[in-house]
Scaffold this motif. Structure first.
Motif, short mmCIF file in Angstrom:
data_model
loop_
_atom_site.label_atom_id
_atom_site.label_comp_id
_atom_site.label_asym_id
_atom_site.label_seq_id
_atom_site.Cartn_x
_atom_site.Cartn_y
_atom_site.Cartn_z
N HIS A 266 0.84 -1.19 0.00
CA HIS A 266 0.00 0.00 0.00
C HIS A 266 0.88 1.24 0.00
O HIS A 266 0.59 2.25 -0.66
CB HIS A 266 -0.90 -0.06 1.24
N GLN A 267 1.98 1.16 0.74
CA GLN A 267 2.89 2.30 0.84
C GLN A 267 3.40 2.71 -0.54
O GLN A 267 3.55 3.89 -0.82
CB GLN A 267 4.08 1.90 1.75
N TYR B 118 -10.08 0.54 -3.82
CA TYR B 118 -11.24 1.13 -3.13
C TYR B 118 -12.49 0.30 -3.39
O TYR B 118 -13.27 0.00 -2.49
CB TYR B 118 -11.43 2.57 -3.63
N ILE B 119 -12.66 -0.14 -4.64
CA ILE B 119 -13.86 -0.92 -4.98
C ILE B 119 -13.88 -2.19 -4.13
O ILE B 119 -14.91 -2.55 -3.53
CB ILE B 119 -13.84 -1.29 -6.49
N LEU C 190 -10.65 -0.46 4.10
CA LEU C 190 -11.37 0.77 3.80
C LEU C 190 -10.75 1.92 4.58
O LEU C 190 -10.58 3.03 4.05
CB LEU C 190 -12.85 0.59 4.18
N ASP C 191 -10.37 1.65 5.84
CA ASP C 191 -9.72 2.70 6.62
C ASP C 191 -8.42 3.14 5.97
O ASP C 191 -8.08 4.32 5.95
CB ASP C 191 -9.44 2.21 8.06
N ALA D 229 -7.89 7.46 4.28
CA ALA D 229 -7.00 8.59 4.53
C ALA D 229 -6.79 9.43 3.27
O ALA D 229 -6.72 10.65 3.32
CB ALA D 229 -5.66 8.05 5.02
N ASP D 230 -6.73 8.75 2.13
CA ASP D 230 -6.43 9.49 0.89
C ASP D 230 -7.66 9.74 0.04
O ASP D 230 -7.55 10.19 -1.09
CB ASP D 230 -5.43 8.68 0.05
N LEU D 231 -8.84 9.43 0.59
CA LEU D 231 -10.02 9.46 -0.27
C LEU D 231 -10.33 10.85 -0.78
O LEU D 231 -10.76 11.03 -1.92
CB LEU D 231 -11.21 8.88 0.50
N GLY D 232 -10.08 11.85 0.05
CA GLY D 232 -10.37 13.22 -0.38
C GLY D 232 -9.59 13.56 -1.65
O GLY D 232 -10.15 14.01 -2.66
#
Length: 2044
Positions: A1365-1366, A1406-1407, A1441-1442, A1446-1449
């Motif tokens: 993920h990083q 995300y999906i 999802l968490d 963090a980066d969803l915005g």
């Protein structure tokens, strides 16, 4: 032929045959004998040996042909080696006697030759057994040689070779004699004898030490002599001899001091010196040369130089790669010195220099490129660079003080220039072939490659500057990341050093070469570079006039840059087009008057510059037309045309200008001419119509000019001949591995080979032959070939009168010249006329009137009889084209007649060859002319082909015959047999020295086999004779010593295998193919692979087995470089693929391997995986591999992967040494293919437990999942390599592995998956792809793998996920800055690609996160879920999802921006003007075309993710960050939703949402309504899921609900998707969206009704307006109606699955019962989904509307029920039936059924529907349907319970319903009875007595009877128990429903039944479990009933003491057990109850 198959010759049969058949019979017998002898037992052979020997020896005297004598000799030797050797001496004496014979007549010759061959064969096979006889034999043979003719010398040499081979060292006494004899033969007149002598000497040098010690010099000189006047075969054989001897001299172990000869060790220097002498001085030796040298005349003949060049290559190849690696520096300096000034001979003229350079380049390419592995090549590149640097140093010294002695300077410049050119070209080639693996070489600052090459760009010699530029081009192609920096550096130098002439040309060459590299680099260069280059070019052109010292250079440089810029294509050029056209206009004078005044001005120098400039401008425009076709609009052509007349005017004036200013203008004027011609060829003739006649005049003058000395037929004519005809000419015209150097021999002595300095403009053109340097011919030659081409076009477009005039003029020009001049003119004129005819035929034009034919005919006729064979060939082609163009049968016949007459009368070979080919060509272009013509043609050609005095005539005649066979097709059948026997006869008799005749025979046989085609499979005698003759012919050709004939044999066998596979012996064919896999002849290798490729398509496994068998059995025959024994044919092919350079061959090898893999990979899994692994591991960079293991140790998780470390150190040699990167890429692709193949095979490939089980049962079983560690390791090795292509393949492999293996559980650790243990490897493979220097395409691929890895759910621990993920987070940070931030190394579209790849990866993650979150939320009510939760370890469903949250915005902003870009880019072209000028968020306006592709690849997932995010925020809260678009300014240059106008206005959240909603909806609809055929499943699914997500929330639903047109449009689009896409998943997703649209419409209607009621509260209900579709009338308008569109769509789905629903198909309007069917699982799902939608429809309609659709809906729902009501075991209902019942229930319960306006209509319709269901029972046409009664009964019950009573209570219907229940109760099937009871229970409990009572009255009595019957016959099965239980439940329910007064009677009925099942304690012990369960059940019920109805209970008990006693006994007996059993019995009871309840909730 069958008669020939016996051990002894069948003499009876033999004597009955004719002459030709005898030869065939003998050959066939000998072939059979060869196989038979090996298979027969020794004793049998010995028994018949005497007779056999006699028969064989008698054949010697029957003058056998060449193939027969070879076989005969083989058999004799074989016979003696198997049988006794007593009589062998007699045989040898007999042969010697035959040889001594004084008979010199030609008829006796074959016998002599046969004897010679027999001796060779006997000694070869028996060797030393024959003792000392050999001295006499050899003496005898050598004596015979003195008087022998060429065939004799040829056979004697080969025989001696065999004798030497057989005797080995024993033959020493006669070595010298043989050597002497072979020496004289090595310079023989006949080329075949030279080849044979070379073979003989090659055999001799194995034992004769003197050849590579004392006599080494004389051997070398001898070989040089042999090269003189040699042909290709001789050069191959002799160079092999020379190279081998010299290599032997260096590596041989010399005998010790004891030996007699004192041999000295030869040093490498001496050997190279020796070869160098041959290269530089040729065969003139060391002494004799001096006289010539003083005179300065002698020049080494080219064939010697080419021969020596090949010898160099053989010499180095024999010593091998490892040796070359050690001695590379010495070798390099020697090779370069060949073209240095110390040997002026090699470079005294430019022509010589070019040819010598070619030879040097070839030596370097073949050795460095062919023998060294990648690491060694990098070292070699450093050495070459060092050499360049040294030469440059010398150069600099000269230049710095060269001002005083400039002459010395120029000599020294010349000295180093050729060495530099060769070194730079090889450096370029090396780096080009290394590709991105050369990165470490360029990063190594100590080597300083780039600095060196760039500094040489300033060399005074133009050829060196060009070579340096080309070297930069190669570096850029190999390493695209260097392209932009190099371009910048060269542009910067060019700007700074504008005043140095060398710099201006040198750096402009470099920039042009780099621009030429752009098309090879998919990532491109930044768009802005175009502007810089254009500006610089303009500046150079404008400043050219300022300084006369620089004007020529600047002019050339300016136009060169513009011309090179054009190759970048329309996207780059479009912006600069106006400026280019302006420059083009200014370069020519405006009018003819200006041109005149120009002529009077200026001097020689200004004219030179002017011509240079204009030629450059022409070249730039030519480049524009060639590369930017899209920009050639009418308007642009208008601007292009005006200067053309002026350019043509200047062309006509050139000769007078030349006269005025003399020779300095000669070359510029030729170049100008050539450029103009080239441009005109590209433009359509209409653009220069006015100048056609002027141009034609010039062309005519050009072609017949007086100053052309050289006749360069070899480059003019081949394009005008037919490719197949070139085969009969010199083998040089064929493709060989040595084409690069052989070309110079082809062109003839006076002509230079092509070379870059002849045309600097070619440096940016795409080269034809792949990676080698462009090789333009000198301008004088290329202008001729352009003139010839252009003449064809222009002559076809001028008027007929002028055409006639010109043709006659050309004809005269030939007549008026003499001698050599005449040949040249004839050559040019015929070429021009051929070109004209070819053009006219191609454009379907006309020749014109009769008069025009005459001169053409005369011209062609003259050429047909020309001594130049190429010219004859072209003339024959033109002859046929002429007939084709005139297209008149009479004329064609006349032409053919001319040839017939000539052939009958002429005796000379020239005429006969020319006209015989003319006949063949006529047939080729006009098909079968007529059968009578065919007969005469064939007759004449038969005769010619037997003319043994002239092999040429035979060759041409047979070739022509093959053309006729091909074109005549089936007409030829009548001639097939005679032709075949002719071919066989010639094959058996033509001497092997005439290889060309054999090649033509092969072509004829091939054509014949093709023509016979599938006929060859037949069984008739005639067919089998034909077939065996064909096979015999192939066998003869396979034995031919000539490789090209063998290639023909292979392709004939390939054809035979295609048409008659059973008759081709596969094992012998495969062995023949394997032996020739590594042949030195390219065409033979091609034939082998073409054949293999065909064979493995049908029988890969057999081919593979035969190859391995052959390798195991043979000892000496296989000289394969590839070791078939170890790695099989597949491995051998992979090795070959690694070494091979020919494109076509490589393609065939890959295809062959792919076919083999497809058919065998699953069965030979380990073998294939090991092959791929060895190829990949042989190159795995050690440093890269170790990093994984250290990581694994840290984690303490050392799995299989620990063995990566040890894999190299076990000392086992790898079968593949240093494979190139391209081969490794192929191996990685193979791994992916293997996985795909396994997917279609056994399921155990992806199931660990099953695979291990099967492996245990049989160890031969092999499954992919057991090799997972290897798969991961291979993917890892590839993904971390230096080569970018390999990294891409490795990541792709990793992706495939993850997708395929992600879900496979690990049996040892339940709850875990098998991939989990490889986390570290995956992480380590991905990490390097995210470093800053990685190219964007690799990063993009890695992002895809990252998201797949996270989404796969393999890793459950959040900390582990974070590692990968990083990487994504880092990428996100990197791309946030938008398109400006990313690297400027590549084109902007590359950064678009990277940004979108990152966004797509995030979208996928995300999906998945949202999906998991949903799945965990829903089933929490059920306890089953908790177990999974535990299994998954520590991760909570929301963890992922968490992580994303963090980066969803940021992500959501970027996603929306990307979607907006996509929407803009997909707008139709007419909206182009409205697009933002600066581009979008992630693309720039200029690169939008390239960017589109990347958006297409990623928009779908981004759309889905955005939709999910929007629904997650629910469209409800106006988040301040999201709502105010101006906050998104930093992300995107255009603000999110308001185009480019950024005002201070802040939109309301409602507006923002509306825009986003329409954005998503718009993109989806646009995509779905025009699905391209290449749209991926992934995109369509993602798009539909996005729509689903969107409609999951109320706000968008209200949008769709309120906008009816929008809904209809969506429905129509979905209808199209369903029609065009078959995939069930897509159709289901579409239906889900449809359901949501209907829900939205329902909500909208409800809302309107509610609000109307609220507003209208007080008013009367009647006045309310009707809402919903159909308003007051009930009419639905197609196209305007949502309901209608939905109905269409549902009908489409239903009728597709159940065609019986379509009345048109069934032919009856009513419901017609057919046999019910089960649908597939997918089909059932689709049907169920459609039914759900149908049942929702009435709610969208007004009452009137609902009436109009109800019949349709009911018809479809009941239709589905009827079509799918299949009886299933256990009485279950199929899913479609359940769905239709559910839908029925929904429809019946609809409020519309109760609404006043529609009530009566509905009631009628529903009654009809019920009738339809009842009718389903009735037999149709007397046959009873097998419908499931339960389904139908349930349907009836649904009607009874869900409709208003008046529907079902009318007597006729009610009566029928009751009857159905009665009938069903009688059915014996227990399950049916159980279900019937359950249904009745629900009816009896119905609250409305009007409905339930009639049923109770009619059915209760029969139920009671049934129960009593059970009571009488004790039940024995659980089903009966269940029936009883259900029956009792029904009765109990009745008791509850009954009115007081009847209740007692019912209870009285019930009690006896229950009590009768009770058991007393004795019985209880012995009862069966069923009886016991009954007992428990009855007792329990009694316990309940007793207290409830106590009074009745007591009275019954009182009246019947027996019952009472029984009850008490049972209670007593039960007392003990009840305590234990009650809970369980209660439990069983409940389970029964709950199951019935569940059933009911399904649809009741």
């Amino acid at each position: 032929m069958e008669l020939a198959h016996s051990l002894l010759l069948n003499e009876e049969a033999y004597n009955q045959l004719g002459e030709v058949q005898k030869a065939e019979f003998i050959f066939d017998w000998l072939r059979y004998l060869e196989k038979l002898l090996v298979a027969t037992s020794r004793s049998d052979v010995k028994e018949k040996q005497k007779t056999l020997v006699e028969q064989l020896l008698s054949l010697l005297n029957s003058s056998p042909g060449p193939p027969t004598r070879k076989l005969l000799a083989k058999n004799l030797a074989l016979l003696y080696s198997i049988g006794d050797t007593f009589s062998v001496y007699e045989t040898i004496d007999k042969c010697n006697e035959l040889i001594r014979s004084k008979d010199d007549s030609p008829s006796y010759l074959p016998t002599k030759l046969a004897a010679v061959v027999c001796l060779g064969s006997l000694y070869k096979k028996l060797g030393r057994i024959l003792g000392n006889t050999f001295t006499d034999t050899v003496g005898n043979i050598l004596k015979a040689m003195k008087s022998a003719e060429s065939q004799g010398r040829y056979e004697i040499m080969l025989s001696l070779q065999n004798i030497l081979n057989g005797l080995g060292a024993a033959a020493t006494p006669c070595h010298r004699d043989v050597y002497k004899a072979a020496r004289s033969c090595l310079t023989d007149r006949s080329m075949a004898v030279r080849c044979a002598a070379a073979k003989c000497l090659l055999e001799l040098q194995n034992e004769a030490v003197f050849m590579w010690s004392t006599d080494l010099d004389s051997v070398a000189t001898l070989c040089f002599k042999s090269f003189e006047g040699s042909n290709y075969d001789v050069r191959i054989s002799v160079s092999k001899l020379l190279g081998t001897v010299l290599a032997k001299a260096i590596i041989a172990k010399h005998p010790g001091a004891a030996s007699r000869q004192s041999t000295r060790r030869v040093s490498l220097e001496e050997v190279l010196e020796l070869l160098g002498t041959g290269f530089l001085r040729g065969s003139s030796g060391f002494l004799r040369a001096s006289g010539d040298m003083l005179k300065g005349t002698s020049s080494v003949s080219r064939d010697v130089r080419v021969g020596v060049t090949q010898a160099y290559v053989v010499f180095i190849s024999t010593l091998g790669g490892a040796w070359l690696e050690k001695n590379f520096a010495a070798f390099l300096s020697h090779i370069l010195s060949l073209v240095s000034q110390s040997h002026p001979k090699a470079t005294q003229t430019q022509i010589d220099a070019v040819c010598s350079r070619r030879c040097v380049s070839f030596i370097l390419r073949a050795t460095v490129g062919g023998l060294l592995g990648e690491k060694a090549q990098i070292a070699a590149a450093k050495d070459i660079c060092q050499a360049v640097w040294k030469l440059k140093k010398v150069m600099d010294a000269v230049m710095s003080d060269g001002n005083l002695e400039t002459r010395l300077g120029s000599a020294d410049v010349a000295a180093s220039q050729h060495m530099l050119v060769c070194a730079l070209q090889e450096l370029g080639n090396l780096i080009h072939s290394l590709g991105t693996t050369a990165a470490p070489l360029l990063q190594d600052s100590s080597a300083g490659i780039l600095d060196n090459v760039i500094s040489v760009t300033l060399h005074p010699s133009i050829s060196v500057r060009l070579a340096a530029a080309w070297c930069l081009h190669c570096i850029a192609v190999a390493l695209p990341s260097y392209l932009t920096p190099l371009l910048d550096r060269c542009l910067e130098r060019l700007t700074v050093l504008k005043s140095s002439p060398e710099a201006v040309t040198g750096f402009s060459f470099a920039v042009a070469a780099l621009l030429g590299a752009v098309k090879h680099c998919p990532l491109g260069i930044p768009h802005g570079k175009g502007k810089i280059i254009m500006a610089l070019a303009e500046d150079l052109l404008c400043s050219a006039a300022q300084n006369s010292r620089l004007s020529a250079q600047r002019t050339q440089a300016g136009w060169l840059l513009i011309a090179a810029l054009m190759t970048l294509g329309p996207a780059f050029v479009g912006h600069h087009l106006a400026r280019v056209l302006l420059l083009w206009k200014c370069v020519f004078p405006v009018s003819p008057e200006d041109l005149e005044s120009e002529k009077s001005r200026g001097d020689s120098f200004t004219w030179q510059v002017t011509l240079e400039g204009r030629a450059g401008a022409l070249c730039a425009i030519k480049s524009f037309v060639a590369h930017c076709g899209d920009l050639l609009t009418e308007e642009v052509i208008q601007h292009l045309v005006p200067p053309l007349p002026c350019a043509v005017d200047l062309l006509t004036q050139l000769s007078s200008i030349l006269k005025t200013y003399g020779s300095p203008l000669k070359t510029p004027s030729v170049v100008y001419r050539q450029r103009l011609y080239e441009l005109l060829i590209l433009l359509s003739p209409e653009t220069y119509e006015g100048n056609l006649s002027a141009i034609l005049k010039e062309l005519t003058a050009d072609l017949t000019a007086l100053d052309i000395q050289v006749a360069a037929s070899t480059f003019l004519l081949p394009p005008l001949c037919h490719q197949d005809d070139l085969l009969i000419l010199s083998p040089l015209l064929q493709e060989t591995d040595h084409r690069f150097i052989e070309e110079q021999l082809l062109l003839g002595s006076g002509i230079a080979c092509g070379s870059l300095e002849y045309d600097p403009y070619s440096i940016y053109e795409k080269d034809v032959e792949g990676d080698s340097v462009p090789k333009p011919l000198p301008p004088t030659l290329s202008v001729t070939s352009s003139a010839v081409k252009l003449f064809g076009v222009v002559c076809a477009h001028v008027g007929e009168a002028q055409r006639l005039l010109v043709l006659e003029q050309l004809l005269d020009s030939i007549k008026h010249t003499k001698g050599a001049r005449q040949q040249v003119v004839q050559l040019h004129v015929v070429s021009a006329v051929s070109s004209f005819l070819k053009y006219v035929a191609g454009s379907k034009g006309h020749l014109g009137p009769e008069e025009v034919r005459r001169p053409v005919l005369a011209l062609v006729m003259g050429a047909l009889e020309s001594p130049n064979p190429l010219l004859r060939c072209a003339a024959a082609e033109a002859w046929a084209r002429l007939a084709q163009v005139v297209d008149d049968g009479v004329f064609t016949a006349a032409l053919a007649q001319v040839s017939f007459d000539k052939l009958k009368s002429a005796r000379d070979a020239v005429t006969r060859t020319g006209h015989s080919l003319a006949l063949g060509s006529l047939h080729r272009y006009l098909g079968g002319i007529s059968s009578q013509h065919l007969n005469s043609c064939v007759g004449i050609l038969y005769t010619l082909s037997q003319d043994s005095t002239s092999p040429d005539v035979q060759t041409w005649a047979l070739h022509s015959l093959s053309l006729i066979i091909d074109s005549a097709g089936p007409l030829y059948y009548t001639h097939a047999e005679p032709t075949l026997s002719l071919i066989i006869m010639l094959l058996l008799n033509v001497p092997p020295t005439h290889a060309e005749v054999h090649q033509s025979l092969g072509r004829s046989l091939n054509a014949l086999i093709t023509t016979l085609g599938p006929e060859l499979q037949g069984n008739s005698t005639s067919v089998s004779t034909l077939r065996s003759s064909c096979l015999l012919g192939c066998a003869v050709m396979q034995d031919n010593p000539d490789c090209l004939v063998q290639a023909q044999a292979i392709s004939c066998l390939q054809q035979l295998h295609m048409f008659a596979p059973r008759h081709v012996n596969l094992s012998s064919l495969v062995s023949c193919l394997c032996v020739n896999l590594c042949s030195p002849y390219l065409l033979l290798r091609r034939a082998v692979l073409a054949c293999l490729r065909q064979l493995v398509q049908r029988e890969a496994a057999e081919v593979s087995e035969h190859a391995v068998m052959l390798a195991k059995n043979s000892r000496e025959e296989l000289t394969l470089d590839a070791n078939i024994r170890e790695v099989g044919l597949e491995g051998a092919l992979l090795t070959l693929l690694d070494k091979e350079t020919d494109r076509k061959l490589c393609h065939d090898i890959k295809e062959t391997l792919n076919h083999m893999l497809t058919s065998m990979a699953v069965d030979k899994l380990s073998f294939w995986l090991k092959l791929c692994k060895d190829v990949l591991a042989a190159s795995a960079d050690f440093a890269a591999v170790t990093c994984v293991d250290t990581m694994q140790e840290e984690e303490g998780d050392r799995g299989d992967d620990a063995s990566v470390l040890t894999s190299r150190s076990d000392g086992r040699p790898y079968p593949f040494t240093n494979p190139r990167w391209a081969t490794r890429v192929f191996a990685a692709e193979c791994v992916c293919r293997i996985i795909t193949q396994c997917e279609n095979a056994h399921s155990a490939h992806f199931d660990v437990a099953l695979a291990q089980d099967l492996k245990k049962k049989d160890s031969r079983n092999d499954f992919l999942v057991l090799h997972l560690a290897d798969l991961i390791r291979m993917a890892f090795m590839a993904a971390t390599d230096h080569s970018d292509q390999l990294r891409l393949s490795g990541l792709e492999t990793l992706l495939v592995v993850i997708r395929r293996f992600a879900t496979i559980p690990e049996p040892e650790f339940p709850g875990h998956v098998i991939l989990e243990q490889y986390q570290a490897n995956v992480g380590a493979a991905l990490r390097p792809a995210f470093t800053s220097e990685t190219p964007p395409d690799v990063t993009a691929k890695a992002c895809q793998v990252c998201s797949a890895w996270i989404a796969s759910g393999v890793v459950s621990d959040l900390n582990d996920i974070r590692r990968v993920h990083q990487l994504l987070v880092a990428s996100l940070t990197k791309i946030q800055v938008g398109k400006e931030a990313l690297s400027h190394l590549y084109n902007e579209s590359a950064s678009t690609m990277e940004i979108l790849a990152v966004l797509k990866a995030w979208a996928e993650v995300y999906i998945i996160a949202v999906e998991r979150h949903k799945n965990h939320r829903q089933p929490l009510k059920t306890p089953a879920c908790s177990e999974e939760g535990v299994g998954n370890g520590s991760i909570s469903p929301d963890g992922l999802l968490d992580l994303v949250h963090a980066d969803l915005g940021t992500l959501s902003r970027l996603w929306l921006a990307a979607l907006q870009d996509f929407a803009l880019l997909t707008l139709p072209s007419e909206f182009a003007s409205q697009l933002p000028v600066e581009g979008g968020a992630f693309y720039t306006a200029e690169t939008s075309e390239n960017a589109k592709l990347h958006y297409y690849n990623s928009w779908a997932l981004i759309l889905h993710a955005t939709a999910l995010w929007l629904t997650g925020t629910g469209f409800v809260v106006a988040d301040p960050d999201e709502g105010a678009p101006h906050l998104s300014r930093p992300v995107t240059p255009t603000s999110m939703c308001q185009g480019s106008s950024s005002g201070p206005t802040v939109k309301s959240p409602e507006d923002v949402y509306t825009e986003r909603f329409h954005l998503i909806l718009g993109i989806s609809v646009k995509f779905l309504c025009s699905l391209r055929s290449d749209a991926t499943m992934e995109s369509i699914t993602a798009c539909l899921h996005a729509l689903q997500a969107l409609l999951d929330v109320p706000w968008p639903r209200s949008k769709i609900g309120s906008d009816q047109d929008l809904g209809i449009e969506l429905l129509n689009v979905l209808h199209r998707v369903i029609l065009t896409r078959e995939s069930p998943s897509i159709q289901l997703a579409s239906l889900e969206v449809v359901r949501q649209i209907i829900c939205a419409a329902q909500e909208h209607v409800k809302e309107k009704r509610r609000s109307a009621e609220v507003d209208d509260g007080a008013a009367e209900k009647e006045t309310l307006p009707e809402f919903g579709e159909g308003k007051d009338t009930g009419g639905l308008v197609p196209g305007k109606s949502l309901v209608f569109a939905t109905l269409e769509l549902c009908v489409c789905i239903l009728v597709r699955q159940l065609p019986g629903l379509n009345p048109k198909l069934t032919g009856s309007p009513g419901v017609k019962a057919t046999k019910p069917q089960m649908l597939s699982e997918d089909g059932s799902r689709l049907v169920s989904a459609a039914l759900v939608i149908l049942s929702e429809l009435p709610a969208v309609c007004s009452p009137e509307g609902s009436i109009s659709i109800l019949p349709t809906i009911l018809y479809l729902t009941i239709g589905v029920l009827r079509e799918t009501a299949v009886k299933l075991p256990g009485g279950q209902l199929s899913s479609t039936v359940a769905a239709s019942l559910q839908a029925l229930k929904g429809i019946l319960a609809s409020p519309m059924a109760r609404a006043e306006k529609s009530h009566t209509a509905w009631t009628d319709l529903l009654r009809s529907a019920l009738t339809t269901i009842l009718d389903c029972w009735d037999p149709v046409d007397g046959t009873h349907q097998e419908l499931d009664e339960v389904s139908l009964l349930t349907a009836i019950t649904v009607f009874i319970l869900s409709t208003s009573p008046e529907v079902t209570t009318i007597p006729c219907l009610q009566k029928r319903c009751i009857e159905k229940f009665k009938a069903t109760l009688e059915i014996k099937d227990p399950m049916v009875q159980i279900k019937t009871y359950q249904l009745l229970l629900s009816i009896f409990q119905y609250p409305n007595p009007a409905v339930s009572y009639p049923y109770i009255y009619s059915l209760v009595s029969s139920i009671v009877e049934k129960l009593q019957e059970i009571d009488r016959r004790k039940p024995e099965e659980t089903t009966e128990l269940q029936i009883f239980q259900e029956g009792i439940k029904v009765l109990e329910a009745l008791v509850a429903v009954a009115e007081e007064q009847h209740r007692s009677q019912l209870v009285a009925c019930l009690l006896p039944i229950l009590i009768s099942f009770l058991l007393d304690e004795n019985a209880l012990g012995s009862a069966t479990s069923i009886m016991r369960n009954l007992h428990d059940f009855a007792l329990q019920n009694l316990m309940q009933i007793g207290p409830q109805y106590s009074s009745v209970f007591k009275s019954v008990m009182a009246s019947s003491p027996a019952l009472k006693a029984r009850l008490e006994a049972a209670i007593k007996g039960n007392q003990e057990t009840v305590k234990v059993k009650t809970p369980t019995s209660k439990h069983t009871n409940n389970s029964g109850k709950s199951s019935s309840i569940q059933l009911k909730t399904n649809f009741l």
